[in-house]
Design an enzyme around this catalytic site. Sequence first.
Site, mmCIF file in Angstrom:
data_model
loop_
_atom_site.group_PDB
_atom_site.id
_atom_site.type_symbol
_atom_site.label_atom_id
_atom_site.label_comp_id
_atom_site.label_asym_id
_atom_site.label_seq_id
_atom_site.Cartn_x
_atom_site.Cartn_y
_atom_site.Cartn_z
ATOM 1 N N ARG A 116 -10.790 -3.911 9.154
ATOM 2 C CA ARG A 116 -9.438 -4.422 8.905
ATOM 3 C C ARG A 116 -9.076 -5.445 9.979
ATOM 4 N NH1 ARG A 116 -8.056 0.215 7.992
ATOM 5 N NH2 ARG A 116 -8.544 0.134 5.782
ATOM 6 N N SER A 157 0.850 -1.190 0.000
ATOM 7 C CA SER A 157 0.000 0.000 0.000
ATOM 8 C C SER A 157 0.884 1.238 0.000
ATOM 9 C CB SER A 157 -0.891 0.012 1.234
ATOM 10 O OG SER A 157 -1.644 1.206 1.272
ATOM 11 N N HIS A 158 0.365 2.302 -0.638
ATOM 12 C CA HIS A 158 1.053 3.595 -0.593
ATOM 13 C C HIS A 158 0.288 4.550 0.324
ATOM 14 C CE1 HIS A 158 3.081 1.823 -3.989
ATOM 15 N NE2 HIS A 158 3.903 2.848 -4.063
ATOM 16 N N ASN A 159 -0.717 4.006 1.017
ATOM 17 C CA ASN A 159 -1.549 4.819 1.910
ATOM 18 C C ASN A 159 -0.978 4.717 3.336
ATOM 19 O OD1 ASN A 159 -3.583 5.302 3.893
ATOM 20 N ND2 ASN A 159 -5.211 5.028 2.369
ATOM 21 N N LYS A 195 -3.192 3.242 6.145
ATOM 22 C CA LYS A 195 -3.342 1.788 6.098
ATOM 23 C C LYS A 195 -2.062 1.080 6.515
ATOM 24 C CE LYS A 195 -6.457 1.137 2.245
ATOM 25 N NZ LYS A 195 -6.493 0.550 0.904
ATOM 26 N N ASP A 207 -7.713 -3.944 0.301
ATOM 27 C CA ASP A 207 -8.611 -3.099 -0.478
ATOM 28 C C ASP A 207 -9.840 -2.898 0.378
ATOM 29 O OD1 ASP A 207 -8.720 -1.644 -3.021
ATOM 30 O OD2 ASP A 207 -10.661 -2.624 -3.166
ATOM 31 N N PHE A 258 -8.358 8.366 9.525
ATOM 32 C CA PHE A 258 -8.070 8.830 8.166
ATOM 33 C C PHE A 258 -9.328 8.607 7.321
ATOM 34 C CE2 PHE A 258 -7.616 4.816 5.776
ATOM 35 C CZ PHE A 258 -7.451 3.904 6.810
ATOM 36 N N LYS A 312 -10.108 1.572 17.786
ATOM 37 C CA LYS A 312 -10.579 1.328 16.412
ATOM 38 C C LYS A 312 -10.014 0.004 15.901
ATOM 39 C CE LYS A 312 -10.286 2.678 11.614
ATOM 40 N NZ LYS A 312 -9.640 3.462 10.566
HETATM 41 P P1 IMP Z 1 -8.162 1.738 -1.589
HETATM 42 O O1 IMP Z 1 -6.758 2.166 -1.365
HETATM 43 O O2 IMP Z 1 -8.598 1.691 -2.997
HETATM 44 O O3 IMP Z 1 -8.464 0.440 -0.883
HETATM 45 O O4 IMP Z 1 -9.028 2.900 -0.937
HETATM 46 C C1 IMP Z 1 -9.755 2.707 0.182
HETATM 47 C C2 IMP Z 1 -10.290 4.025 0.653
HETATM 48 O O5 IMP Z 1 -11.391 3.709 1.505
HETATM 49 C C3 IMP Z 1 -9.308 4.791 1.501
HETATM 50 O O6 IMP Z 1 -8.589 5.719 0.779
HETATM 51 C C4 IMP Z 1 -10.242 5.461 2.515
HETATM 52 O O7 IMP Z 1 -10.750 6.600 1.993
HETATM 53 C C5 IMP Z 1 -11.389 4.488 2.649
HETATM 54 N N1 IMP Z 1 -11.156 3.692 3.834
HETATM 55 C C6 IMP Z 1 -10.748 2.398 3.902
HETATM 56 N N2 IMP Z 1 -10.586 2.007 5.172
HETATM 57 C C7 IMP Z 1 -10.885 3.089 5.933
HETATM 58 C C8 IMP Z 1 -10.877 3.313 7.335
HETATM 59 O O8 IMP Z 1 -10.523 2.451 8.170
HETATM 60 N N3 IMP Z 1 -11.236 4.531 7.706
HETATM 61 C C9 IMP Z 1 -11.590 5.514 6.857
HETATM 62 N N4 IMP Z 1 -11.604 5.368 5.556
HETATM 63 C C10 IMP Z 1 -11.251 4.151 5.075
#
Ligand code: IMP
Length: 204
Positions: A187, A14-16, A19, A75, A158, A181
Amino acid sequence: MARKFHEPKLVIASHNQGKVREIADLLAPFGVSVVSAAVLGLPEPEETGATFIENAELKALAAAHGSGLPALADDSGLAVHALGGEPGIHSARWAETGAGRDFGRAMEKVEAALAGKSDRGAHFACVLALAWPDGHVESFEGRVDGTLVWPPRGDKGFGYDPVFQPDGRAITFGEMEPDKKHAISHRADAFAKLVAACFEGGER
Ligand code: IMP
């Protein structure tokens, strides 16, 4: 029978940052050393799947092939019941502005789409996919149900956390301490299934 995970190192595909932090926290008790796809300079694959599972698996496989290490991808997204499950797999896309992601704006869009609807139910969904460099993948889905509040509250999480109030609580994920959380999130639910299936003996 799911394949067991025995390797000492794992890529978090992941680049987030939000996460990566949550997944690293969840993995901490297992003594696995983790590195993120961003730190390894791995490209982010295009999320062309139609489901959370397809997208998680394509991200995990891309990172496992690109690094030669097992990789864990997430995801996830917010499924709003009165909106037919949207933003769902498009949760990140709803925040795109052309100049980066703005989740304040994404939460406003969800609120605008909900105008006049009485059902404010929603759930967060998460698929965790664990892929090995030989192409084997194991995937697990988790969820947490709740209600959407307005205005947004809290800055501890987030994404859509400030508008999501899990069932049975009076505070949003944005107001909740991260360890609280992590104990009840989508998750965590997916992670518990992953651990039960792929990690022998729990903590090691
Ligand atoms: P992905 O990277 O395509 O899986 O994007 C998932 C998106 O869903 C994230 O960028 C968040 O905006 C949202 N999301 C997923 N999990 C959470 C969470 O635990 N809290 C808040 N937003 C979430």
